[in-house]
Motif scaffolding. Structure first.
Motif, PDB file in Angstrom:
ATOM      1  N   ARG A  49     -12.991  42.555 -44.218  1.00  0.00           N
ATOM      2  CA  ARG A  49     -11.469  42.402 -43.713  1.00  0.00           C
ATOM      3  C   ARG A  49     -10.666  42.647 -44.891  1.00  0.00           C
ATOM      4  O   ARG A  49      -9.619  41.985 -44.755  1.00  0.00           O
ATOM      5  CB  ARG A  49     -11.210  41.360 -42.654  1.00  0.00           C
ATOM      6  CG  ARG A  49     -11.947  41.512 -41.490  1.00  0.00           C
ATOM      7  CD  ARG A  49     -11.684  40.417 -40.501  1.00  0.00           C
ATOM      8  NE  ARG A  49      -9.858  40.038 -40.164  1.00  0.00           N
ATOM      9  CZ  ARG A  49      -9.255  39.406 -39.647  1.00  0.00           C
ATOM     10  NH1 ARG A  49      -9.828  38.406 -39.239  1.00  0.00           N
ATOM     11  NH2 ARG A  49      -7.933  39.581 -39.680  1.00  0.00           N
ATOM     12  N   ASP A  52      -8.077  45.869 -42.394  1.00  0.00           N
ATOM     13  CA  ASP A  52      -8.448  45.839 -41.194  1.00  0.00           C
ATOM     14  C   ASP A  52      -8.498  47.530 -40.558  1.00  0.00           C
ATOM     15  O   ASP A  52      -7.723  48.122 -40.976  1.00  0.00           O
ATOM     16  CB  ASP A  52      -7.369  45.065 -40.453  1.00  0.00           C
ATOM     17  CG  ASP A  52      -7.369  43.591 -40.890  1.00  0.00           C
ATOM     18  OD1 ASP A  52      -8.676  43.031 -40.679  1.00  0.00           O
ATOM     19  OD2 ASP A  52      -6.371  42.888 -41.132  1.00  0.00           O
ATOM     20  N   ALA A  66     -12.729  40.221 -36.440  1.00  0.00           N
ATOM     21  CA  ALA A  66     -11.499  39.904 -36.070  1.00  0.00           C
ATOM     22  C   ALA A  66     -11.215  38.641 -35.599  1.00  0.00           C
ATOM     23  O   ALA A  66      -9.872  38.135 -35.970  1.00  0.00           O
ATOM     24  CB  ALA A  66     -10.761  41.006 -35.260  1.00  0.00           C
TER      25      ALA A  66
END
Length: 238
Positions: A49, A52, A66
């Protein structure tokens, strides 16, 4: 361990990564191989991440990344860059200690871990611990970068062209040390490279990419013996 499902990323009008999917088993060394701009580094950054994804999912041990706070996710994944990314105003010992200190290790445990890793990577506490990155050779800096990524003993190691900035002799030597080091054999590794020889020397499996897509995935032997198309044959010079 890691599952990538239909991952995609767009920058403006450029589709950097397009609907790619793969899994990485625990203890496996997956190499993302391809030319510059094929999407391999973008893919790597979406796994922890740093970027994203615009679409798709990354699962870590069945959990959607996430839903994991980025800082916590990254502390569980060692990350090695081509140009090491060492903090210039930190000593070698301080650079290696960054993640263990964030995890509130005891001071004596941090020092013992740093000293042990330095020894395994051909550095000594007495000579190198209090030096700054600019005082080290390129090969020494890369070793410190590897030690920092390993310091908190993360189960996953992400490596982005980790040997690419080194001269050929140093590169081959450190790559050999890397492949033989017990610390690395216990990790699940995803590594980016454009170097076919490097990929075939280190990979459990190779994921060959072009224009943001996976062209072929398999063991080095499978790619050599059964190339999927002319692009694979040309890239591997078969």
């Amino acid at each position: 361990m890691i599952e990538v499902r239909n991952l995609g990323k767009t920058f403006g009008n450029v589709h950097a990564v397009q609907q790619i999917s793969f899994t990485v088993a625990e203890g496996e060394n997956l190499i993302l191989l391809g030319t510059s701009g094929c999407g391999k580094t973008t893919t790597l950054k979406m796994i922890n991440r740093l970027l994203d994804p615009d679409e798709g999912t990354v699962l870590l041990n069945g959990t959607d990344t996430a839903t994991i706070p980025p800082a916590r996710l990254r502390r569980g994944m060692g990350y090695v860059l081509q140009h090491t990314g060492l903090f210039p105003h930190y000593t070698v010992a301080e650079n290696i200690a960054v993640v263990p200190r964030l995890q509130h290790w005891k001071k004596e445990d941090v020092r013992a871990r740093a000293a042990a890793l330095m020894q395994k990577l051909g550095l000594t506490w007495q000579e190198h611990a209090h030096m700054y990155p600019h005082q080290l050779s390129g090969g020494q800096q890369q070793r410190v970068g590897l030690a920092r990524a390993l310091a908190a003993d993360p189960p996953v190691l992400l490596m982005d062209e980790p040997f690419g900035a080194l001269d050929p002799i140093t590169r081959n030597r450190i790559r050999q040390e890397f492949s033989e080091l017990e610390e690395f054999r216990k990790k699940t590794i995803i590594m980016v490279t454009h170097d076919v020889q490097e990929a075939f020397a280190l990979a459990t499996r190779v994921c060959l990419m072009d224009k943001g897509r996976i062209v072929q995935m398999g063991t080095p032997e499978e790619l050599q013996q059964r190339p999927a198309n002319e692009f694979v044959r040309a890239f591997l010079k078969l």
